[in-house]
Design an enzyme around this catalytic site. Structure first.
Site, PDB file in Angstrom:
ATOM      1  CG  ASP A  30      -2.508   0.360   0.875  1.00 48.96           C
ATOM      2  OD1 ASP A  30      -2.714   0.478  -0.254  1.00 48.96           O
ATOM      3  OD2 ASP A  30      -3.151   0.786   1.962  1.00 48.96           O
ATOM      4  CG  ASP A  84      -7.792  -0.278   2.391  1.00 45.96           C
ATOM      5  OD1 ASP A  84      -6.769  -0.694   2.310  1.00 45.96           O
ATOM      6  OD2 ASP A  84      -8.135   0.779   1.763  1.00 45.96           O
TER       7      ASP A  84
END
Length: 536
Positions: free
Chosen positions: A380, A433
């Site tokens: 990420d 997420d």
């Protein structure tokens, strides 16, 4: 096959960190501020009136130089718009404009030069038509010193500027109003998105833990029937559950990165259509699984009676009844996904898909969970921040927003419109997420169930608090960074993973959590042989 399918599904789902729709304030280190040229880059609304009637609203970008543009609409003056002569305003205009807003073409001279000529002619502001549909940042040259410019400058994209130009050349009376409204500090969309993400992890974790508990109860019943049944259970597999391992967790980063690059390079209308089809297939499967699980309590006979279907094998009558509805729901969303309320259908399909994956895929121990989340953490950060060095833009954010397409972003997102934001747009969060931390939270609840731990003495409550706190910090950072996209896992992973490791170490259960992933249990069905007795 199952492991490969799960890996592919995880890859598709981890596409974006949390991001807000539409950055309002831009900071740019490549265009440093100098005295007289130190404004932030802001989006500007250009409201137009044609022959006294309110007409279209356009969005441009303010310049680094000149005075700041007012933020309140009531403080912005409605001013007559006039065509420049010459149109590029690279030389002094032939006529004075006495307080009008001057509309000029991009031309080949500097932005500051145009603004100075417009100000000298009496203009109150200058609106520049760009030669392309994108917006450029109007900056100053490093060696410029005469930057005493007292009128605001706004750059419009080619299509918006051309529309105003056509209205003026057709002889219409056009006036405009320039203002840049502030974005609210906290939008209700972020609150609802936080509740949606936390609720999804909560529900998926309980479903995963209850499924595991029911499997254990069923196994204990079979154990009572003898060792032959035990062998049959062990040979029967894992009832559709898939345990990921360290190798697949590491491979996830490699495959996900390759997939993200492919999305970035090949992003187009047809490629987005392909992603929509993939998303609909996964959404149908997820929605069907969730509905069958819910309805089976009321329609137990239909759920327990099966019919053989070619290529699919035994399928319950309840599944056959639910499937057409799920397919129709996904098709309707795909066809009408550009409508204002289509985000509701996308969120329903997305949540059903995430819940189903968390129910099927299992993290067997804390070691695998740590490797998976650590890899996702680095993934990420790299694709949101570090990728800018090679691609000159954040690859993750570009793909998530669908900048290279006419879409509002790829479908592998949960999103809610920013209802009280004058700029509109969406608050979004990537599937990964929610899904990846959710796998670890579900593991914590399964462990608590098998160890018969209470809420405070267990791990699930604290894992949920940690996940919610990490996601909350993500949105705080999002607002502090003026809406710039943030990698949510940057904040979520340290909170969730750190909490479980710290609690396990403090309670002395970390070795068991790390390797076994379940408490040690004494098998009550195995008896020690009786020792021979001796006479007194």
């Amino acid at each position: 096959m199952a492991a490969a399918a799960v890996l592919a599904l995880l890859t598709v789902s981890v596409l974006a960190g949390a991001a807000a729709g539409g950055d309002i304030v831009h900071h740019d280190d490549e265009a440093p501020k100098i005295p007289g040229c130190n404004n932030d880059f802001i989006l500007v609304k250009v409201q137009s009136w044609v022959n006294g009637k309110e007409d279209g609203e356009f969005v441009g970008v303010g310049a680094r130089f000149g005075p700041k543009i007012v933020s309140k609409e009531k403080h912005a003056n409605r001013t007559k718009l006039t065509l420049a002569d010459p149109m590029d305003c690279c030389s002094p205009p032939k006529h004075k404009v006495s307080g009008d807003v001057l509309l000029v073409q991009r031309g080949k001279c500097k932005f500051t030069k145009k603004a100075k000529f417009a100000e000298a002619a009496g203009a109150s502001a200058i609106v520049i038509i760009n030669h392309v549909h994108e917006l450029y940042k109007m900056v100053c040259e490093k060696n410029e010193t005469d930057l005493d410019i007292n009128i605001p400058a706004v750059l419009l994209p080619k299509d918006a500027g051309s529309a105003l130009h056509t209205l003026l050349t057709d002889g219409n009376a056009v006036s405009v109003q320039l203002y840049s409204p502030d974005r609210p500090v906290v939008d209700t969309a972020e609150v609802f998105l936080w509740l949606m993400a936390v609720g999804t992890v909560l529900g998926a974790s309980y479903w995963s833990a209850w499924s595991a508990r029911e499997a254990v109860i069923e196994q204990e019943k079979l154990l009572k029937d003898g060792h032959e049944s035990l062998l049959n259970v062990e040979a029967g597999g894992s009832s559709g559950m898939v345990d990921i391992n360290v190798a697949s967790a590491i491979m996830f980063v490699v495959v996900a990165s390759c997939f993200l690059i492919m999305l970035y390079k090949l992003m187009s209308y047809w490629f987005v259509e392909l992603l929509v089809v993939i998303f609909c297939i996964g959404g149908v499967e997820g929605l069907q699984t969730c509905l069958v699980a819910l309805l089976s309590r009321w329609f137990k006979p239909a759920a327990e009676s099966f019919v053989k279907v070619p290529f699919l094998g035994a399928v319950s009558h309840l599944t056959l009844a639910v499937c057409p509805f799920c397919v129709a729901f996904a098709v309707l969303w795909a066809v009408f996904r550009q409508l204002p309320f289509a985000w509701i259908g996308q969120d329903i399909l997305g949540i059903a898909l995430i819940v189903t994956v968390i129910q099927i895929v299992r993290v067997p121990n804390l070691k695998v969970g740590s490797v998976l989340l650590s890899c996702a953490f680095l993934y990420d950060i790299f694709w949101v921040f570090i990728s800018k060095r090679w691609f000159h833009e954040s690859v993750m954010i570009v793909v998530a927003r669908g900048d290279k397409t006419d879409e509002d972003g790829v479908p592998m997102l949960l999103k809610i419109p920013r209802m009280f934001d004058p700029w509109g747009g969406y608050s979004i969060i990537g599937f990964g997420d929610i899904l990846l931390p959710g796998l670890l939270v579900a593991f914590a609840l399964r462990y608590d169930f098998s160890a018969k731990k209470g809420f405070r003495s267990g791990y699930f409550l604290w894992a949920m608090v940690a996940y919610g706190s990490g996601l909350l910090i993500t949105y705080v950072a999002l607002n502090l960074m003026d809406g710039h996209g943030q990698p949510a896992l940057l904040y979520i992973v340290p909170f969730t993973l750190g909490t479980l490791i710290a609690l396990g170490w403090k309670r002395g259960e970390l070795p068991n959590l790390w390797t076994r992933g379940e408490p040690e249990r004494v098998c009550t069905h195995m008896h020690m042989p009786l020792l021979p007795t001796t006479p007194n």
